[in-house]
Scaffold this motif. Structure first.
Motif, PDB file in Angstrom:
ATOM      1  N   LYS A  69       0.939  -1.284   0.066  1.00 14.53           N
ATOM      2  CA  LYS A  69       0.194   0.089   0.091  1.00 14.53           C
ATOM      3  C   LYS A  69       0.854   1.293   0.035  1.00 14.53           C
ATOM      4  CE  LYS A  69      -3.793   2.193   2.385  1.00 14.53           C
ATOM      5  NZ  LYS A  69      -4.912   1.945   3.586  1.00 14.53           N
ATOM      6  N   GLY A  70       0.586   2.289  -0.890  1.00 14.68           N
ATOM      7  CA  GLY A  70       1.370   3.365  -0.969  1.00 14.68           C
ATOM      8  C   GLY A  70       2.498   3.461  -1.904  1.00 14.68           C
ATOM      9  N   ALA A 125       5.065   3.339  -4.846  1.00 17.47           N
ATOM     10  CA  ALA A 125       5.060   3.854  -6.412  1.00 17.47           C
ATOM     11  C   ALA A 125       5.944   3.005  -7.383  1.00 17.47           C
ATOM     12  CB  ALA A 125       5.813   5.360  -6.121  1.00 17.47           C
ATOM     13  N   ILE A 170      -2.813  -2.049  -7.618  1.00 18.50           N
ATOM     14  CA  ILE A 170      -3.852  -0.933  -7.537  1.00 18.50           C
ATOM     15  C   ILE A 170      -4.900  -1.381  -6.668  1.00 18.50           C
ATOM     16  CG2 ILE A 170      -5.487   0.426  -8.484  1.00 18.50           C
ATOM     17  CD1 ILE A 170      -3.677   0.562 -10.903  1.00 18.50           C
ATOM     18  N   ARG A 229       0.605   2.985  -5.969  1.00 14.34           N
ATOM     19  CA  ARG A 229       0.284   3.883  -7.033  1.00 14.34           C
ATOM     20  C   ARG A 229       1.304   3.285  -8.339  1.00 14.34           C
ATOM     21  NH1 ARG A 229       3.067   8.113  -5.090  1.00 14.34           N
ATOM     22  NH2 ARG A 229       4.042   6.995  -3.461  1.00 14.34           N
ATOM     23  N   GLU A 277      -6.659   4.242 -13.325  1.00 14.25           N
ATOM     24  CA  GLU A 277      -6.106   5.073 -12.510  1.00 14.25           C
ATOM     25  C   GLU A 277      -4.749   5.282 -12.672  1.00 14.25           C
ATOM     26  OE1 GLU A 277      -7.160   3.799  -8.503  1.00 14.25           O
ATOM     27  OE2 GLU A 277      -9.169   3.447  -8.993  1.00 14.25           O
ATOM     28  N   ALA A 278      -3.892   4.151 -13.137  1.00 11.65           N
ATOM     29  CA  ALA A 278      -2.574   4.378 -13.638  1.00 11.65           C
ATOM     30  C   ALA A 278      -2.182   5.484 -14.149  1.00 11.65           C
ATOM     31  CB  ALA A 278      -2.217   3.019 -13.822  1.00 11.65           C
ATOM     32  N   LEU A 291       4.523  10.481  -9.690  1.00 11.95           N
ATOM     33  CA  LEU A 291       4.281   9.452  -8.592  1.00 11.95           C
ATOM     34  C   LEU A 291       4.658   9.895  -7.128  1.00 11.95           C
ATOM     35  CD1 LEU A 291       4.635   5.843  -9.884  1.00 11.95           C
ATOM     36  CD2 LEU A 291       2.591   7.284  -9.940  1.00 11.95           C
TER      37      LEU A 291
END
Length: 244
Positions: A14-15, A17, A36, A41, A62-63, A88
């Motif tokens: 999570k979180g 990049a 995702i 990200r 979303e990417a 990012l």
């Protein structure tokens, strides 16, 4: 480990990049969807034009998408990875999925095919890795995951050039892992057998597709290698064979 971590099998994604080369192909999209869904990200990098967001699976739109990038060109790779780092707000991981396959026997083939396979499978990973390193080294848990192949260990009929290039990816993985093992960045390779993609189904219509490896299964292994639990794993070449 909490119940959520036990359900997903990994923590620490999570979180994060993550840049994915070959991001518009079946494995790139499946891996982006996996990441995702777990809060990463993602930026997708591809040689072709970036697809429309509504043409991608739910969530993958979303990417960040970056098309028209020739990763065989070191300068283009640097420009792309620098742009991803800016978009990012940092870079924690690079997935080198970009590559290509050619079936060609040695007797009837051409030396240019060997050059092409090296360019598309080895140099893309080399250039992207070199471009990503300045960004990855700023953190304490950077990750590089390369896509190799079983043919890199033992080539079959018609896979000499491809297998040689994937052997190059394996040696790149091992050498870079040694360079970075005391710098907080792990480098590993995943070695899928035949993946269940639309192109492979088209090329081998009479095969038993149930024996092949689904892209989401490879994505799950990649996700683990990005996780906190995989910090002690580097320089590994991990087969994912399904029932092939």
């Amino acid at each position: 480990m909490d119940e959520t971590a036990m359900e997903t099998g990994v923590t620490g994604v999570k979180g994060k990049a993550v840049a994915i080369t070959g991001g518009f192909g079946s494995l790139g999209v499946a891996t982006a969807a996996w990441l995702i869904a777990r809060g990463a990200r993602v930026a997708l990098i591809g040689r072709g034009a970036a697809p429309a967001k509504d043409a991608l699976p739910p969530g993958v739109g979303e990417a960040a998408g970056m098309g028209g990038v020739d990763l065989t060109d070191a300068a283009a790779a640097r420009e792309a990875l620098d742009a991803v780092n800016t978009q990012l707000g940092g870079l924690d991981a690079l997935l080198n999925i970009a590559g290509a396959f050619r079936w060609e026997t040695v007797a009837d083939g051409h030396p240019a095919t060997w050059d092409l396979m090296f360019e598309l499978n080895v140099k893309t990973a080399l250039n992207a890795s070199q471009a990503a390193l300045p960004h990855l080294l700023r953190g304490t848990a950077g990750r590089i995951v390369n896509i190799g192949a079983g043919a890199g260990g033992k080539a079959g009929l018609g896979t000499g050039a491809y297998g040689a290039s994937k052997a190059g990816v394996a040696r790149l993985t091992e050498a870079l892992a040694e360079e970075l093992k005391d710098k907080g960045v792990t480098v590993n390779a995943v070695l899928p057998s035949i993946m269940d993609t639309p192109q492979n189904r088209k090329d081998m219509p009479d095969a038993d597709f149930t024996r092949w490896v689904a892209p989401h299964e490879v994505a799950a292994l990649i996700g683990f290698l990005l996780s906190a639990e995989a910090q002690a794993i580097t320089g590994a070449l991990i087969p994912v064979n399904g029932r092939v």
